[in-house]
Design an enzyme around this catalytic site. Structure first.
Site, PDB file in Angstrom:
ATOM      1  N   TYR A  42     -38.747  -9.602   7.237  1.00  0.00           N
ATOM      2  CA  TYR A  42     -37.372  -9.289   7.614  1.00  0.00           C
ATOM      3  C   TYR A  42     -37.304  -8.883   9.080  1.00  0.00           C
ATOM      4  O   TYR A  42     -37.573  -7.731   9.418  1.00  0.00           O
ATOM      5  CB  TYR A  42     -36.824  -8.139   6.745  1.00  0.00           C
ATOM      6  N   LYS A  59     -41.202 -13.992   1.267  1.00  0.00           N
ATOM      7  CA  LYS A  59     -39.937 -13.578   0.644  1.00  0.00           C
ATOM      8  C   LYS A  59     -38.971 -13.294   1.782  1.00  0.00           C
ATOM      9  O   LYS A  59     -39.204 -12.393   2.597  1.00  0.00           O
ATOM     10  CB  LYS A  59     -40.180 -12.331  -0.217  1.00  0.00           C
TER      11      LYS A  59
END
Lengths: 257, 257, 257, 257, 257
Positions: free
Chosen positions: B139, B170
Site C-alpha cells: 500500500y 495484496k
C-alpha cells in the site's frame, strides 16, 4: 495463568511507581519495599508487581508466599515527548528472580508504537516458550491520541493486547459502565485487569471495583489505594469480598469499620 | 502455494482489523474470533488471516479445517506520521501456530520504506527456506504519495511485491478495469489478490469481484464485507460462484435471495 | 570477475527498473521478465542484473545461458528525502539463486551515506570470502550534492567504489570526454561500467558508447536502450561491435539497417 | 607497536584522502596507489595508511616491505551535517589484508559522538585481543565545536584517545608550541602523531616538524606534503633527519638541494 | 560489594574527568594518571574509578593495592543536546583489566533515557552474573529537567538506581540536609555515594562530608577535591576520619594543619 489467579479472578498489588512516578507517591512507610511486600503476603494477593532491581534485593523467592510478577519495561515521567518504554529486564532474569508472570507497557498511538509492538511480541514468544503468562499494560498515549479515556480508545487498547498475544491486559477504567462491557469483549480470551490509579475514598474505590467486576473484568491491580491506605489489610479484605466473594459494596465496607 | 488456492484462484478471509483499525469495525457477533473462524470453516475459505495473538488463543491447528495465514506485522491507525509497520511475529512462531502462509504489509513511499523493504526481504528468504509462501500487502502511503489509488501507483505496488520476492501481492482495486490488467501484468508471476475494503452493497461487491477476476487477478481477501454481512455464508457462496465457477453477477446474486 | 567479462570488457543488461522506477518504464513486452531474459540470452550479454524476487521466479540457474548478477539493495523513486537504499537480499541467497556477481547502490552525499558505506563494506567482505565480485553503483545524491554530474563529482564516485572494495564501479557518464579519462583513473583497478540511462537515438547511443570506451572504461550496463528498442538484438550487436570489436560508430550502425 | 615505530618515533604516510576528500587532492601520478606505495617502500616509512579497498587491490602482504595500517572507518566530505564516520572494515579483514595496526576517526563534539565512542571502544577491545595497536584520529568537529584548533580543544582530543584505549592519537597541530606540550601530556602513554594537512613550503614543513618533535610528539603522518611533492624521497629524508636523527631544519633542508 | 567498602562505608577516588570534562580540570601533576594512582594507593581508598583506556595503560592488576572500578560509559561535555552516554567498555574487558566493580551514568529525563535504561539494565544482569557490583551515576539532565538539584529530583534519581538494579547510586548532594535523608530512604538497599563536584575549601568540604554521612549515605566519591588539593593525603585522612571514624569536622581539620 492459574498461579496468579483464584477462581478465574485476580487481585494484584503493583509497586513499580518508584520508577514510573518517582518517590513522590511514597511516605516513610511505603517507600520501603518490605512494607509493601508484607501487605502483599499478609493480604494474600495473587501477585506483587516489581521491577527487577527491587525484586533482586527484596524478594526472596525461596521463602516468599506471594507470587512475583516482574515488570519488564519502564520509564520515568520526566520525559515529555511521545512515550517509549524500553525493556529493562530479560525474561530469563525475571525467571531467575522467581517471576510467575511478566508485564510490559505498550503505548499505542505514540510515534514509537512500532518499537514497543516489536519488543512486546518478541517477549510474548519467549515467555510462552517458558510457559510464563504475559500481562500487557496498554495505555494509548502521545500527541496523536486525543482522548485516551474514551471507551473507543480503551476498547482499542484491550484489542491490541489480544491481537499481540497478551494473556492479560491491564487497562484504565473510564467509568462508562455499559461501554466497558464492550471493552471486555474486545479483549476476547485475554483477561482484563483494571489499573488502580490515584487514591480514592473507600466508598468510591469499592463502588468502582464492584462496577468493574460486573462488566466482566477479571480483576484489579491496585497500588496507591492500598499502600497509601491507613488500613491496607482491611481494605484488601474489602476488595477481595467484592472480587472473589460477590459481596455488595456495603458489606465490603464493613471490613473497614 | 496450492494449500491456500483452488484451481489457481483464492478467496481469503481477513480478520486482522482489530489491530489495524480497532474494534470499531466490529459488532457483538464478529468481535468474537470464533464467529469469524466458523464462517471461514463453513464457507470453506482458502485461508483465514490472523495476528499471532488471536491465532494462539483461538485457532486449533489440530482440528481446524481452514488453513491459517499469519499476518507478521501490524500497527494501529492512531499514529498519523508516515506509516511503519514492524514485524510482530517470527516465521518460526507462525509455523508453530499452524500457518500455511504468512503476510506482511509494505508501505512504499513512506519515509520508512527502506526499513520495511529490508525486513520483508529477510522474511521472504526465511519463509522460502521453510517452504512457506509470502503474501505482500503493498500500500503506497505517506506524505510523498500524492494519489495512492492511481493505476500507476497500484501497478508500482504490484511490481514491488514481485521484485522483492512476494508469492502473492495484496493490493487495492481502483475501479480502472482496463488499467488493472496492466497492474496484474506488473505483478508477473506473483499472484494478485485484491483487498476488500469497507462494506459495499451486495450488487456492488459482486460486480467489483467479477470485474477484478476478469482483469486476471487470482482472487480476493475479504473481511468486513463478509463478517459484517447478515448472511455471510450466502455471500461467500456468491463470491465463490464468481471466483471459482465463472458465474455472472446475476447468477451469483441468487445465493442471497 | 572473468565470468562477467569478455577480453576485459563487459556488456551487461540491467532489469531492476521495476523497483527503482516502477512499471512506467515498461511496455506490454518488456514488462515480462522472460522477454528481457530472452534478449540477454540471445544477445549473449555478459550478465543480466535482477532483483532477487525476479531471479527466484524467472531465472533458471540450471538452464540459463546468461550469467546472473543480483542487485542487493533497492528503493522506490517515491520517497523524496535524502536517498537510502537498504539491503534486500543476502549474499547467500544471491549465491543460491545462481549469482556470479552482486551489485549494490551507494548514494554518497546523502545524509544516510554512512549507513550505505557500512553495509556495502560488510557485503564486500562477505562476497570476497565467497569469491563473488561486487559491482558498486555509485551515485552522489541528496541535498548536499550540488551537481551530481560534474566531472569532479563522478571522479569522486569512482574513487569511493575503489576505496571501499568494489571490483566494478557503475557510474554516470557526463559527456565530458577528457574529464572521464580522469574518472577512469580515479577508479584505479576497479573497472568502470557506465550506467545506461533513458533511451537515446541509435546514433547517439553508439557515439556515446564509442566515446566511453575510448576513455578507458570497461563497458556498459544497458537497460531501457535495449529492452525499449524495437530491434534489441540488432542494437546489442551494434554495441558489441564497438565494445569488443573496436568498430567505428558508422560500422556499428550497419547492424541496424 | 614497535612494528610501526623506530626508536620510539614514527613517520607514517597516509593515503586515505581518496575517500575523505575525493580525487581533487591527486594528480596523474599520485592518483595511482602504486606510485604512493613505491614512495612508502623506497622512503622506508614506518607504515602506509590505506582503506581496505585499496589495500586489497594494491598491497601485496607477502612481498611488501612497508607495514600496512588499515583505516577502519571513513566518510566523504560531501555531507555537511554533524560528522559521523562508520566502520567500513572489520579487524579480521584488516588482519587478513596484512595490517600491523588499524586506525579510526572519532569526531568528538559531533551529535553522533556517542556512536563513534561506542564503535571505537569495541574495536579497541577486539584489536588488543589480536595484539594489534590502534591509532585514533581525534578531530573535534560539528555545530557544538566553536574552535577545533584551540589548544584546549586539541588537548581534549588527545585525552579522549587515551581514555578510550588508543595506542596512538593522530591530532592536529595548531602552531601553539608551548600549548602543544600540554597536549602531549594530556595524551599520557598514548603516543602523539601529528596529522599532515595541506601542502606547505619545504621550509615551513620542516620547521613545523621540528617544532612538533620538540613538544614531545612521537611523529608525523604525512600525505599530501609528500606525494604532492616533486621530490618525495628527498623530502622524506629531510623529515627523517629531523624526526629520527635530531637534525636542525637547515641541515634537513640540504636533502632537498 | 565488600571489596570496595570498609565497615559498610566507602571512600572512592574518581579519575574519569579527562573524558567527561577534558584536561582543563588538570594541572601538570594530576594530568598524569600515575600521580592519582599513587594518591589512591597511599591514601588507601576503597577504589579508584577509571576509564578502560587509562586502566589498561596505567593500572597493574597484579601489583596494585587499590581496587579498580571501571566506568563503562562516557561522553564529552562538548555536545550540548540532550545527554546520551554510550557504553565504551564491556564487562568482560573490565574484569580482564582487574575491575572489582563497574560504573555507568544514567541521565533520566534526557530524551535518550530509554536507551540508557536498556543498556544499564543489561549490564546489571551481566555484571551480577559475574558477581560484580554496579554503581549507577544517576544525574537527571536535559531539556525536560527543570531543576536537577531539587530534593524531589535527586530522590527520584536514587530510586531509579534501586529499581533498575544498582548496588550503589552515585548522586549529587544539594545541601538540603533533612531532604537528603528522604533521598537515602528512596535508594533503599542501594547504597548512596555522593559525587564530589568542583573544589571547595577544606572547611566546606569536610562540613559537607560530615552532613552527608549523617543523612545515612554510605560514602563519597571524590576527585578534584583531592587530586587538585595541595595536600591530597592529608585531606584524604581528614575525610576518612569523618567517614569511617565518626570524627567531628574540627577534629578532622587537624590533619591539615
Amino acid at each position: 495463568m492459574q498461579k496468579i489467579m483464584h477462581n478465574e479472578k485476580s487481585l494484584l498489588i503493583a509497586y513499580d511507581q518508584g520508577l514510573e512516578h518517582g518517590p513522590t507517591d511514597f511516605n516513610l512507610n511505603n517507600i520501603n519495599p518490605d512494607y509493601v511486600l508484607k501487605i502483599a503476603e499478609k493480604g494474600k494477593y495473587n501477585a506483587i508487581i516489581l521491577h527487577h532491581g527491587i525484586a533482586e534485593k527484596y524478594y526472596d523467592k525461596h521463602n516468599a508466599t506471594v507470587p512475583l510478577i516482574i515488570k519488564l519495561n519502564g520509564k520515568t515521567n520526566l520525559v515529555k515527548s511521545d512515550p517509549v518504554s524500553n525493556q529493562v529486564c530479560s525474561i530469563s532474569r525475571a525467571v531467575k528472580l522467581g517471576a510467575e508472570a511478566v508485564g510490559y507497557t505498550i503505548y499505542p498511538g505514540s510515534e514509537f508504537e512500532h518499537k514497543m509492538f516489536k519488543d512486546f511480541s518478541k517477549l510474548v514468544e519467549t515467555a510462552h516458550t517458558y510457559g510464563i503468562p504475559v500481562i500487557a499494560w496498554v495505555y494509548p498515549r502521545g500527541k496523536f491520541v486525543q482522548d485516551n479515556l474514551s471507551t473507543e480508545t480503551i476498547a482499542y487498547a484491550a484489542r491490541i493486547g489480544l491481537e499481540l498475544g497478551a494473556d492479560f491486559v491491564k487497562i484504565n477504567y473510564n467509568n462508562d459502565f455499559e461501554g466497558f462491557k464492550w471493552v471486555v469483549k474486545s479483549a476476547g480470551k485475554a483477561k482484563v485487569l483494571v489499573a488502580g490509579g490515584p487514591k480514592l475514598s473507600d466508598q468510591d474505590l469499592l463502588q468502582r471495583t464492584y462496577d468493574i467486576m460486573k462488566t466482566g473484568a477479571s480483576g484489579l491491580a491496585v497500588g496507591r489505594n492500598i499502600w497509601q491506605h491507613e488500613k491496607p489489610l482491611e481494605m484488601t479484605r474489602a476488595l477481595k469480598d467484592i472480587i472473589f466473594n460477590n459481596k455488595s459494596v456495603n458489606d465490603a465496607l464493613k471490613n473497614l469499620k
